[in-house]
Scaffold this active site. Structure first.
Site, PDB file in Angstrom:
ATOM      1  N   GLU A 163      50.529  67.913   4.461  1.00 25.97           N
ATOM      2  CA  GLU A 163      51.039  69.398   4.137  1.00 25.97           C
ATOM      3  C   GLU A 163      51.254  69.510   2.767  1.00 25.97           C
ATOM      4  O   GLU A 163      52.495  70.055   2.611  1.00 25.97           O
ATOM      5  CB  GLU A 163      51.923  69.918   5.062  1.00 25.97           C
ATOM      6  CG  GLU A 163      51.487  69.995   6.550  1.00 25.97           C
ATOM      7  CD  GLU A 163      52.440  70.582   7.575  1.00 25.97           C
ATOM      8  OE1 GLU A 163      53.821  70.521   7.030  1.00 25.97           O
ATOM      9  OE2 GLU A 163      52.216  70.741   8.692  1.00 25.97           O
ATOM     10  N   GLU A 355      48.438  67.904  13.689  1.00 28.36           N
ATOM     11  CA  GLU A 355      49.502  68.594  14.323  1.00 28.36           C
ATOM     12  C   GLU A 355      49.358  69.749  15.020  1.00 28.36           C
ATOM     13  O   GLU A 355      48.583  70.606  14.539  1.00 28.36           O
ATOM     14  CB  GLU A 355      50.638  68.760  13.313  1.00 28.36           C
ATOM     15  CG  GLU A 355      51.240  67.492  12.581  1.00 28.36           C
ATOM     16  CD  GLU A 355      52.346  67.688  11.750  1.00 28.36           C
ATOM     17  OE1 GLU A 355      52.930  68.933  11.761  1.00 28.36           O
ATOM     18  OE2 GLU A 355      52.537  66.846  10.730  1.00 28.36           O
TER      19      GLU A 355
HETATM   20  O1  IFM Z   1      58.188  69.077  11.583  1.00 21.11           O
HETATM   21  C1  IFM Z   1      57.172  69.522  11.088  1.00 21.11           C
HETATM   22  C2  IFM Z   1      56.111  68.248  10.339  1.00 21.11           C
HETATM   23  O2  IFM Z   1      57.036  67.510   9.687  1.00 21.11           O
HETATM   24  C3  IFM Z   1      55.224  69.040   9.397  1.00 21.11           C
HETATM   25  N1  IFM Z   1      54.359  70.043  10.070  1.00 21.11           N
HETATM   26  C4  IFM Z   1      55.315  71.081  10.844  1.00 21.11           C
HETATM   27  C5  IFM Z   1      56.186  70.533  11.974  1.00 21.11           C
HETATM   28  C6  IFM Z   1      56.841  71.521  12.487  1.00 21.11           C
HETATM   29  O3  IFM Z   1      57.809  72.457  11.716  1.00 21.11           O
END
Ligand code: IFM
Length: 451
Positions: A163, A355
């Site tokens: 990210e 994710e």
């Molecule tokens: O916890 C975070 C993660 O570290 C990066 N992506 C989003 C998740 C939830 O906010």
């Protein structure tokens, strides 16, 4: 067709969010260690000093992963644990932790998917300018070489950056995340460019150093737009909106993905950002654009759009009472259809959802169990949409639930619970939530249990 036979069912976590042991065995400081010391920066003054104590409890955690039946676990490495100053001296004790962790995962028949950078940037390098320093990509390549030399006899799946929109945007623009600075936009973009160079050099380094054939991906935030209806004009404006840069901020896809996969910054972004566009030296885009094996993306939600009378994308507000997670993020399951579909159409790389998940209001019930029907429902709805994308021809390869266990949710501290596993922080007791038992059935049936 349901999920492909080789579909990878996994869960994810990240070093600073779960490891703890922030001062042990020679680990250096990260920018998150420093931000957590700043009064008011983190909810309730929390920090990742202990987190889930995964550094010491990883054997137990791997046992829990086995109970869930995970095929794969996405972890990240703490750069300053491995190289306390970011470059130069290697901390053998830190590297040995990952050595043990990888061995234990493989012994449990769980494939490690390793992310090189999930935000815990070495503080010593921050003091040398951090991502603003053009040398930062070489620093990252040096670290990558150390890691790949040590682990690639066993690790075959790599991701470079997690990210960039967040660690550059939230870290350097709004200052909510580490290093907690608020820079002018031109500097934010400069830091972003250097991080993209770091991605490219890391890919080159992995390919050059890997001891076996490997697969490399990237894990940006998927900023997803979904059409308000199946009308072709709504679908078309959603596609266009998903690949447009419309404001001077980090929340778009193409600024972070087009250079990496298509070898150029998007025209609309270059125009909009104007004088803020960073210096792009000859050869930079060739370095950034390295062949990738999969497109990893983190998708939690999307924004619905429709075509207005002028044929432009117009945002459709959420209906009153729309479903929201504990974090107040809207629940929009078809983000896991349209996101993968549009990314596949544009970038033509196999899709891995690196994710997806939700924060939920979980606690231990009188019966000693953690009942989290919302997480089951959220995940089922999203997985069904991902499956539909696969049925419509998108090459879907894997899904990593965020998160394996409750953890340190950055500026929100331990307030938000994203885990399949409940963590009672004062005692470090773990409890498989109902969703973990449910996910085990989904995995066992390769998704058939979703219906
Ligand atoms: O916890 C975070 C993660 O570290 C990066 N992506 C989003 C998740 C939830 O906010």
């Amino acid at each position: 067709m349901s999920f492909p036979k080789e579909f990878v069912w996994g869960a994810a976590a990240a070093s600073y969010q779960i490891e703890g042991a922030a001062r042990e065995d020679g680990k250096g400081l990260s920018v998150w260690d420093m931000l957590c010391r700043k009064p008011g920066a983190i909810w309730s003054g929390h920090s990742g000093d202990v987190a889930c104590d995964h550094y010491h409890r990883y054997p137990e955690d791997i046992g829990l992963m086995q109970q869930i039946g995970l095929y794969a676990y996405r972890l990240s490495l703490s750069w300053p644990r491995i190289m306390p100053d970011g470059v130069g001296t290697v901390n053998d004790a830190g590297l040995a932790f990952y050595d043990r962790l990888i061995d234990a995962l493989l012994a449990a028949n769980i494939t490690p998917y390793v992310t090189l950078f999930h935000w815990d940037y070495p503080y010593e390098l921050y003091c040398r300018g951090g991502w603003l320093n053009r040398d930062s990509s070489d620093w990252f390549a040096e670290y990558t070489a150390v890691v790949v030399d040590k682990l690639s006899d066993r690790v075959r799946h790599w991701m470079t950056l997690n990210e960039p929109q967040c660690f550059i945007g939230l870290g350097h623009s709004t200052g909510e995340h580490a290093p907690g600075v608020k820079l002018p936009f031109a500097e934010v973009l400069r830091a972003g460019h250097n991080s993209l160079l770091a991605h490219g050099k890391a890919v080159q380094t992995i390919r050059a150093h890997s001891k076996q054939p490997c697969e490399i991906g990237y894990a940006p935030v998927g900023v997803v737009k979904m059409p308000a209806s199946d009308a072709p004009e709504d679908i078309e404006v959603a596609r266009q909106a998903m690949f447009s840069v419309t404001n001077k901020g980090p929340w778009n896809n193409t600024w972070w993905m087009d250079p990496v996969i298509l070898g150029q910054y998007p025209e609309d972004g270059l125009k909009l950002f104007g004088a803020d566009v960073p210096e792009v030296r000859p050869g930079d885009l060739e370095t950034i654009c390295q062949p990738l094996d999969f497109f990893g993306t983190n998708i939690y939600q999307g924004e619905r759009v429709k075509a207005n009378a002028a044929g432009q994308a117009e945002s459709v507000p959420l209906r009153t009472g729309h479903e929201l997670t504990a974090f107040r993020w809207p629940v929009t399951p078809d983000a896991l259809y349209w996101g993968p579909r549009f990314f596949w159409e544009r970038y033509k790389l196999p899709i891995v959802i690196t994710e997806n998940g939700l924060s939920n209001i979980d606690w231990v019930s009188l019966d000693g169990q953690v009942h989290d029907p919302q997480r089951i429902d959220y995940t089922a709805r999203h997985l069904l949409e991902l499956e539909r994308a696969g049925q419509d021809g998108v090459d879907i390869r894997g899904y990593f639930h965020w998160s394996l266990m409750d953890n340190f949710e950055w500026a929100e501290g331990y307030k938000e619970r994203f885990g399949l596993i409940y963590v009672e922080y004062p005692t470090q007791q773990r409890i498989l939530k109902d969703s973990a038992h449910w996910y085990a059935e989904v995995i066992k049936s390769n998704g058939a249990a979703l219906k």
